[in-house]
Scaffold this motif. Structure first.
Motif, PDB file in Angstrom:
ATOM      1  N   LEU A  60      43.474  47.636  45.887  1.00 37.53           N
ATOM      2  CA  LEU A  60      42.094  45.726  45.630  1.00 37.53           C
ATOM      3  C   LEU A  60      41.486  46.804  44.484  1.00 37.53           C
ATOM      4  CD1 LEU A  60      41.014  45.509  48.939  1.00 37.53           C
ATOM      5  CD2 LEU A  60      42.832  44.454  47.847  1.00 37.53           C
ATOM      6  N   LEU A  61      41.082  48.060  43.562  1.00 39.70           N
ATOM      7  CA  LEU A  61      41.074  47.930  42.354  1.00 39.70           C
ATOM      8  C   LEU A  61      40.634  46.762  41.195  1.00 39.70           C
ATOM      9  CD1 LEU A  61      37.641  49.844  42.085  1.00 39.70           C
ATOM     10  CD2 LEU A  61      39.672  51.147  40.633  1.00 39.70           C
ATOM     11  N   PRO A  62      42.023  46.436  40.881  1.00 42.99           N
ATOM     12  CA  PRO A  62      41.528  45.844  39.648  1.00 42.99           C
ATOM     13  C   PRO A  62      41.515  44.333  39.712  1.00 42.99           C
ATOM     14  CG  PRO A  62      43.870  46.801  40.310  1.00 42.99           C
ATOM     15  CD  PRO A  62      43.309  47.598  40.866  1.00 42.99           C
ATOM     16  N   VAL A  63      41.296  43.938  41.398  1.00 39.95           N
ATOM     17  CA  VAL A  63      40.761  42.689  41.786  1.00 39.95           C
ATOM     18  C   VAL A  63      40.035  42.593  42.058  1.00 39.95           C
ATOM     19  CG1 VAL A  63      40.763  40.850  43.462  1.00 39.95           C
ATOM     20  CG2 VAL A  63      43.468  41.912  43.078  1.00 39.95           C
ATOM     21  N   PHE A  64      39.034  44.162  41.891  1.00 48.63           N
ATOM     22  CA  PHE A  64      37.904  44.250  42.533  1.00 48.63           C
ATOM     23  C   PHE A  64      36.932  43.702  40.395  1.00 48.63           C
ATOM     24  CE2 PHE A  64      34.072  46.844  42.489  1.00 48.63           C
ATOM     25  CZ  PHE A  64      33.020  45.882  43.076  1.00 48.63           C
ATOM     26  N   LYS A  65      37.540  44.515  39.874  1.00 56.73           N
ATOM     27  CA  LYS A  65      36.109  44.671  38.694  1.00 56.73           C
ATOM     28  C   LYS A  65      36.997  43.261  37.742  1.00 56.73           C
ATOM     29  CE  LYS A  65      38.032  49.662  37.861  1.00 56.73           C
ATOM     30  NZ  LYS A  65      39.619  50.664  37.176  1.00 56.73           N
ATOM     31  N   LEU A  66      37.812  42.480  37.931  1.00 54.72           N
ATOM     32  CA  LEU A  66      38.451  41.355  37.371  1.00 54.72           C
ATOM     33  C   LEU A  66      37.449  40.153  37.873  1.00 54.72           C
ATOM     34  CD1 LEU A  66      42.037  40.934  37.454  1.00 54.72           C
ATOM     35  CD2 LEU A  66      40.389  40.504  35.706  1.00 54.72           C
ATOM     36  N   LEU A  67      37.067  40.287  39.517  1.00 53.26           N
ATOM     37  CA  LEU A  67      36.058  39.441  40.021  1.00 53.26           C
ATOM     38  C   LEU A  67      34.673  39.740  39.658  1.00 53.26           C
ATOM     39  CD1 LEU A  67      37.010  39.475  43.477  1.00 53.26           C
ATOM     40  CD2 LEU A  67      36.525  37.256  41.965  1.00 53.26           C
ATOM     41  N   LEU A  68      34.272  41.157  39.192  1.00 55.50           N
ATOM     42  CA  LEU A  68      32.995  41.843  39.125  1.00 55.50           C
ATOM     43  C   LEU A  68      32.944  41.181  37.713  1.00 55.50           C
ATOM     44  CD1 LEU A  68      30.361  43.316  39.026  1.00 55.50           C
ATOM     45  CD2 LEU A  68      31.847  45.376  38.443  1.00 55.50           C
TER      46      LEU A  68
END
Length: 127
Positions: A60-68
């Motif tokens: 989930l880290l890439p999606v979290f970074k994109l959301l942030l």
């Protein structure tokens, strides 16, 4: 608490500059906004985000970074848009907001490219 005190002191200093040197008030105001945003990001946002990144699962880290990234970029866009509106550059403010939204759309579409390829290949197999 330190941030609130900084905001109050800056407000007082900006009012002093506005009364004594009204021509340079807008320049000092703009510089202060960008310095304050830099302070907020380096002192608050970056340490907290780096602390919580280790908790996020790896998938989930890439999606979290994109959301942030999206939230921070929209937040900055809103602040800069209001700054442009204060100086009566309404067309430049709307252009800046539109460009920010277009950048976010392109980034998310590039991230979702693999999903679209798989989804369209599945649809091709079904027909």
């Amino acid at each position: 608490m330190v941030i609130y005190i900084t905001i109050i002191l800056a407000f007082v200093l900006l009012q002093l500059v506005k009364e004594t040197y009204p021509r340079i008030h807008s320049i000092v105001y703009t510089i202060y906004i960008f310095l304050f945003l830099t302070y907020i990001f380096t002192v608050l946002i970056i340490p907290y985000v780096s602390q919580y990144i280790s908790v996020i699962p790896a998938n989930l880290l890439p999606v979290f970074k994109l959301l942030l990234f999206s939230v921070v970029l929209l937040f900055l866009s809103k602040i800069i848009e209001e700054l442009f509106l204060d100086y009566e550059y309404t067309s430049l403010a709307s252009l800046f907001t539109f460009t920010t939204k277009a950048i976010l759309l392109i980034v998310w579409l590039n991230h979702m490219q693999q999903f679209y390829d798989k989804f369209l290949s599945i649809l091709g197999l079904l027909s």
